[in-house]
Design a protein around this motif. Structure first.
Motif, PDB file in Angstrom:
ATOM      1  N   UNK A 102      -3.826   2.908  13.732  1.00 14.43           N
ATOM      2  CA  UNK A 102      -2.886   3.188  12.643  1.00 14.43           C
ATOM      3  C   UNK A 102      -3.482   2.753  11.305  1.00 14.43           C
ATOM      4  N   UNK A 103      -4.116   1.571  11.308  1.00 12.80           N
ATOM      5  CA  UNK A 103      -4.677   1.058  10.064  1.00 12.80           C
ATOM      6  C   UNK A 103      -5.814   1.941   9.571  1.00 12.80           C
ATOM      7  N   UNK A 104      -6.630   2.460  10.513  1.00 15.46           N
ATOM      8  CA  UNK A 104      -7.760   3.290  10.093  1.00 15.46           C
ATOM      9  C   UNK A 104      -7.254   4.587   9.469  1.00 15.46           C
ATOM     10  N   UNK A 105      -6.175   5.143  10.035  1.00 14.98           N
ATOM     11  CA  UNK A 105      -5.641   6.403   9.507  1.00 14.98           C
ATOM     12  C   UNK A 105      -4.537   6.159   8.497  1.00 14.98           C
ATOM     13  N   UNK A 135       8.661   8.391   7.359  1.00 12.96           N
ATOM     14  CA  UNK A 135       8.619   8.398   8.820  1.00 12.96           C
ATOM     15  C   UNK A 135       7.581   7.410   9.343  1.00 12.96           C
ATOM     16  N   UNK A 136       6.422   7.330   8.653  1.00  9.62           N
ATOM     17  CA  UNK A 136       5.377   6.376   9.045  1.00  9.62           C
ATOM     18  C   UNK A 136       5.878   4.951   8.915  1.00  9.62           C
ATOM     19  N   UNK A 137       6.523   4.683   7.775  1.00  5.89           N
ATOM     20  CA  UNK A 137       7.021   3.325   7.554  1.00  5.89           C
ATOM     21  C   UNK A 137       8.076   2.973   8.593  1.00  5.89           C
ATOM     22  N   UNK A 149       0.831  -1.204   0.000  1.00  7.05           N
ATOM     23  CA  UNK A 149       0.000   0.000   0.000  1.00  7.05           C
ATOM     24  C   UNK A 149       0.869   1.260   0.000  1.00  7.05           C
ATOM     25  N   UNK A 150       2.013   1.210   0.719  1.00 10.22           N
ATOM     26  CA  UNK A 150       2.921   2.369   0.763  1.00 10.22           C
ATOM     27  C   UNK A 150       3.527   2.618  -0.615  1.00 10.22           C
ATOM     28  N   UNK A 151       3.957   1.531  -1.267  1.00 16.44           N
ATOM     29  CA  UNK A 151       4.559   1.693  -2.585  1.00 16.44           C
ATOM     30  C   UNK A 151       3.540   2.206  -3.594  1.00 16.44           C
ATOM     31  N   UNK A 152       2.288   1.849  -3.372  1.00 13.21           N
ATOM     32  CA  UNK A 152       1.251   2.229  -4.320  1.00 13.21           C
ATOM     33  C   UNK A 152       0.796   3.674  -4.126  1.00 13.21           C
ATOM     34  N   UNK A 153       0.562   4.042  -2.859  1.00 14.32           N
ATOM     35  CA  UNK A 153      -0.081   5.331  -2.615  1.00 14.32           C
ATOM     36  C   UNK A 153       0.751   6.311  -1.803  1.00 14.32           C
ATOM     37  N   UNK A 209       9.306  -0.257  13.161  1.00 18.58           N
ATOM     38  CA  UNK A 209       9.852  -0.399  14.507  1.00 18.58           C
ATOM     39  C   UNK A 209       8.892  -1.204  15.376  1.00 18.58           C
ATOM     40  N   UNK A 210       7.598  -0.832  15.316  1.00 18.74           N
ATOM     41  CA  UNK A 210       6.579  -1.517  16.120  1.00 18.74           C
ATOM     42  C   UNK A 210       6.438  -2.968  15.686  1.00 18.74           C
ATOM     43  N   UNK A 211       6.350  -3.177  14.371  1.00 20.57           N
ATOM     44  CA  UNK A 211       6.142  -4.538  13.878  1.00 20.57           C
ATOM     45  C   UNK A 211       7.376  -5.395  14.102  1.00 20.57           C
ATOM     46  N   UNK A 212       8.564  -4.740  14.120  1.00 18.02           N
ATOM     47  CA  UNK A 212       9.790  -5.487  14.420  1.00 18.02           C
ATOM     48  C   UNK A 212       9.683  -6.091  15.812  1.00 18.02           C
TER      49      UNK A 212
END
Lengths: 359, 125
Positions: B82-85, B95-97, A352-356, B102-105
């Motif tokens: 996070x998923x909703x926004x 920065x989001x990624x 989704x990040x790569x797409x949007x 970090x969290x998912x790690x």
């Protein structure tokens, strides 16, 4: 007619539809199992044995209701009530048919139109575990308690995988509103086809988890007859047992309806957008509001067909696969489905990040 | 869409379900025979004389599963906003990624740790 009145009018309609659906699937299950095992099945009561569920219900009403002396009285009576509430209430979130109009005003065929309907639906269904645990504890019977403990840890094991699937789905749909999710899957919308093709892995994980959540074979360890008599409802008889039974089958209906809504396009007819359906009905000679009514009814039939597909697979799997062992069941939930759901979530986010995204 | 339009139908549905459940309890109480006595109201143990109480110690494995569930479900609950926004968040760029990664790690690390420590094994061989 205001939208509120229409929603209130839908309440008994949907409730009765769910309650009448249970004997139908019961008959399909009994005749279907007979068919799969080359038996005849019940065929004496009424034409082709179709009245058998009615006979069972009448018998159940006139049975004595047992109450063990050592049971906790209030909780023992309360547990069956708690078993029937979540599946019926959950149905208020499901969009059943496409919206129709009266005098140009649009009415959605969904009882509760909330932006959080998906989340609320999962929250409601996860309350089912309390009914099982309370029933097992209140009965004060060894089989009941073992069954309830098994059911409890089984349900919460698969709940985590479902939760991660929910996060993946929200990332790709961008909403928790079930009616918006259905609209997105309609022809001519963003996805243009079933959500199944967008998240096939989530579909698989959810489907397996749904079997475990509904305590259906191959995951029916809470009531494995050969080990635990009848599991958490060993001590229940008469209509109290009937309520557990009804709740279990209504939960299967709810799970099927949720799967159909999220993955198979809900009430959408494949390749036909709601507007095209209305103009198709208008081509048959109906105009204005009446055309939208008929189109709405047709989409409800499409939804029912999808729900019955899932219901039939419930029956089919029950008579095809043997029961799991308990350590295999817990292992499948924690060591296979949970990592798979995590990987899928990470993949969905990166895609989704790569797409949007802005990068 | 007002609050009442969401809440009232929901309460009505709850009322309908309670009516079904209450009706079934009421009907079952009065239509069936009621002759509870003797051996019938003892806990069912396949016809053998009842021994001991059912509410005994249970295996610690069930508690372990419940604790694991709490941990992971909490993490899912943190991921959900996070998923909703998500669409707005990824518009912010890397920065989001980075933060999500970090969290998912840590999520994956904890899962891996529990896998290796044998907490996910039902039967230790």
């Amino acid at each position: 007619m205001t939208p509120l009145l229409w929603s209130l009018f839908l309440v008994p309609l949907v409730g009765v539809a769910v309650l009448t659906g249970v004997p139908v699937i019961l008959m399909v299950e009994r005749r279907g199992s007979a068919w799969l095992q080359r038996r005849t099945g019940p065929n004496r009561v009424g034409p082709f044995g179709l009245l058998q569920p009615m006979a069972d219900a009448i018998k159940m009403v006139f049975k004595e209701e047992n109450q063990p002396a050592r049971a906790s009285k209030f909780l023992f009576i309360f547990a069956p009530v708690l078993a029937i509430l979540p599946p019926i209430v959950g149905f208020s979130m499901i969009p059943i048919a496409q919206p129709f109009t009266i005098n140009g005003e649009s009415f959605a065929v969904q009882i509760v139109k909330s932006d959080l309907s998906f989340l609320f639906l999962l929250a409601i269904t996860s309350l089912h575990v309390f009914a099982v645990l309370i029933a097992g504890w209140a009965s004060n019977n060894k089989f009941s308690l073992m069954g309830a403990l098994r059911a409890g840890s089984q349900m919460i094991s698969y709940e985590v995988a479902i939760g991660l699937c929910l996060v993946s789905l929200v990332v790709s749909y961008g909403t928790l509103n079930l009616s918006e999710i259905v609209t997105l899957q309609g022809a001519g919308s963003r996805l243009a086809f079933w959500g199944f093709f967008m998240q096939p892995l989530v579909f698989l994980i959810m489907w397996v988890s749904v079997f475990a959540e509904c305590n259906r074979l191959p995951f029916d360890l809470p009531e494995g007859e050969t080990e635990l008599v009848a599991g958490y409802h060993t001590e229940y008889s008469g209509l109290k047992f009937g309520l557990f039974f009804l709740g279990e089958y209504a939960a299967m209906y709810l799970a099927s309806a949720l799967m159909a809504t999220v993955f198979l396009g809900g009430y959408n007819i494949p390749f036909v957008s709601p507007d095209q359906l209305v103009s198709f009905v208008e081509g048959l000679g109906l105009y204005g509001d009446q055309a939208t009514w008929v189109a709405s009814a047709l989409s409800a039939v499409s939804f029912a067909a999808k729900v019955f597909f899932f219901m039939f697979v419930f029956v089919w799997v029950r008579w095809t696969l043997p029961r799991f062992r308990y350590d295999q069941l817990v292992g499948l939930g924690w060591k296979v489905l949970l990592p798979l759901a995590t990987i899928n979530l990470i993949g969905t986010m990166i895609f989704s990040f790569l797409q949007k995204g802005a990068y | 869409m007002t609050g009442a339009e969401t809440l009232l139908p929901l309460l009505a549905m709850l009322g309908f379900a309670s009516l079904v459940a209450g009706g079934a309890l009421f009907v079952g109480r009065f239509l069936g025979p009621r002759n509870l006595e003797g051996v019938k109201i003892q806990p069912y143990e396949c016809g053998v004389t009842v021994s001991g109480n059912a509410r005994d110690k249970v295996s610690v494995k069930y508690y372990l599963i419940a604790i694991l569930f709490l941990l992971f479900d909490l993490e899912v609950a943190f991921l959900l906003p996070l998923a909703i926004a998500w669409d707005e968040m990824i518009a912010l760029g890397w920065i989001t990624m980075g933060l999500t990664g970090f969290f998912l790690f840590y999520f994956v690390l904890s899962l891996w740790f529990e896998y290796r420590s044998g907490a996910l094994e039902w039967e230790k061989s």
